[in-house]
Design a protein around this motif. Structure first.
Motif: not given
Ligand code: ADP
Length: 499
Positions: A237-241, A309-312, A361-368, A443-450
């Protein structure tokens, strides 16, 4: 205050469109199961269900020294992994940027020779003893290869481009993506391309496995999860899923072209679930999902991924917020000090802001947004200034943004639960009293950081018929790191068992 009321009403209206009820979760799980089965029967379905030729998952007792390389984008990573046999491992790696000209080289050889050279440099740097003794043996040996099998490093090759896999270490490149364009390589076996260049340098390395990152995630989790439970699913659950799970080979009804080890009766299947329900039998469809799909490079495809996923997610949020801003009555992100400001606009967002650009708009701000629960939302407001050039956002602006963001993320988590729940049901372990844990690696930013993403997944899982609160407790979702490192090494190990 009337303006605030209007914004509150508008926010409620938008948020409610992302509702994804327990009833809908259940309906989706049923459809997911149906589409999984369909994918096992024939080609050309929504969920592709690609056989991976990986016929077992580890349980943490595996041992050995393996190599892994990862080519997936701008960097090439070479690593060696020592599996200690007690669920732990040691990993050493080098990372180099791929020179731009090689990404669009005339011939495949130019790129793959560079990759082989990086493997040689890595071996010289980190495994000098092994490497030097190999060179000595090679120079004194009468056999053409000059080394015995036990001196060979098995290598797992994570190659994140579309390939048609034909065996555990065989797969033809379908097309390049992500800025690569070497027509000469298309249709060729990427493992053979790498092996040829390795052989030219006479390195003691065998390309033993072609690795999909999702499969690597499953393997990495299965090795590292405690209690010797083999994991059933790896999900990204990162850029894609996407997800890969272990299936009974007998259930894979469509032909499996290459050779594989039949003795285990199992095979890891790469679902490619990002394309679940491309025909939209069940998936939710807000006006913003529709707009996102229409402006995407692949309208009608990856419909599940486009909601998960994060990209969308950032883009869905951006489109929804922009719509709310168009509603004059709400005063969302309005410059309340002047009818037109320095930018000649009435909003307090810079015209240069990502807010006004597709995918800006980068989805990272959603975690913030989700983490900030302070009364003044000061962290979020600062982040809106910093990343989206919103000039002094009001508390109401931040509250509306936070509410819509949470709704988009919550729907994504509940959709993620659909995929995980369907695989848990399909594993048959929910009703098996001998199975106390159904282990899932993610694995992936969404499950790790959101914040609380996994909790929202569990909440939805509890509502699924056939899972319920008891079943949800059995499902253990844990972070799996380094699928392209230790995961790839483990696939090379499984492949070695098949030689
Ligand atoms: P990848 O899937 O490319 O290996 P990541 O798991 O880091 O890499 O995912 C990157 C995606 O997650 C990007 O779309 C980014 O916008 C999004 N992202 C990065 N950090 C966060 C966050 N803290 N909360 C939510 N989405 C995030």
């Amino acid at each position: 205050h009337p303006l605030t009321m209007a914004l509150a009403d508008e926010t409620t209206r938008v948020v409610s469109q992302f509702d994804f009820s327990d009833v809908q979760v259940n309906k989706h799980v049923q459809e997911f199961l149906r589409q999984m089965d369909e994918g096992l029967e024939k080609d050309g379905t929504s969920i592709s269900q690609i056989p991976t030729y990986v016929t077992g998952v580890p349980n943490g007792t595996e041992k050995g020294l393996y190599l892994a390389v990862d080519l997936g984008g701008t960097n090439f990573r070479v690593c060696s992994i020592t599996l200690n046999g007690d669920t732990t491992f040691n990993l050493t790696y080098n990372k180099v940027a791929i020179p731009k000209p090689l990404m669009v080289a005339e011939t495949a050889r130019e790129l793959f020779a560079f990759l082989a050279k990086q493997i040689e440099l890595f071996l010289r740097e980190h495994h000098a003893d092994h490497f030097e003794s190999h060179v000595r043996r090679r120079n004194t040996s009468s056999t053409p290869q000059g080394y015995r099998d036990e001196h060979i490093f098995r290598l797992g090759f994570t190659f994140s481009f579309p390939v048609k896999q034909l065996g555990i270490n065989k797969g033809k490149l379908i097309r390049w993506t992500k800025g690569f364009d070497i027509p000469d390589a298309v249709g060729k076996d990427v493992c053979a391309l790498l092996q040829d260049e390795i052989d030219r340098l006479r390195l003691p390395v065998k390309v033993a496995a072609l690795v999909n990152d999702t499969v690597g995630t499953l393997m990495a989790r299965s090795y590292t999860s405690t209690g010797k439970h083999r994991s059933v699913l790896g999900g990204i659950f990162g850029t894609g899923t996407n997800g890969a799970y272990i299936e009974k080979t007998a259930n894979i009804k469509k032909p499996i072209e290459g050779e594989y080890d039949v003795s285990t009766g199992e095979m890891v299947v790469n679902t490619e679930w990002g394309s679940f329900d491309n025909q939209l039998n069940v998936l939710p469809l807000t006006p913003w999902d529709k707009a996102l799909d229409e402006q995407s490079i692949n309208p009608g495809f990856q419909m599940f991924e486009k909601r998960v996923s994060g990209m969308f997610l950032g883009e869905i949020l951006r489109l929804a917020v922009l719509d709310m801003m168009k509603n004059e009555a709400t005063s969302l992100f309005k410059d309340l000090n002047s009818s037109t400001n320095d930018w000649g606009t009435t909003t307090n967002i810079s015209p240069q802001s990502g807010m006004f650009k597709a995918w800006g708009l980068d989805s990272a701000i959603m975690s913030v947004a989700a983490s900030d629960n302070s009364p003044e939302l000061s962290t979020l407001r600062q982040e809106l200034e910093n990343t989206l050039q919103v000039y002094t956002p009001s508390l109401e602006d931040a509250q509306a943004f936070k509410a819509v963001s949470a709704a988009v993320a919550r729907r994504a988590a509940r959709l993620s639960a659909v995929a995980i729940g369907a695989v848990a049901i399909k594993s048959g372990k929910l009703s098996d009293p001998r199975e106390d844990v159904i282990d899932v690696g993610v694995d992936g930013s969404l499950v790790e950081h959101y914040p609380f993403f996994r909790d929202m997944i569990y909440e939805a899982l509890s509502a699924v018929d056939g899972i319920g609160p008891e079943g949800a407790k059995k499902i253990r979702i844990g972070i799996a790191k380094d699928g392209s490192g230790v995961g790839a090494a483990l696939i090379a190990l499984v492949a070695q068992g098949m030689e």
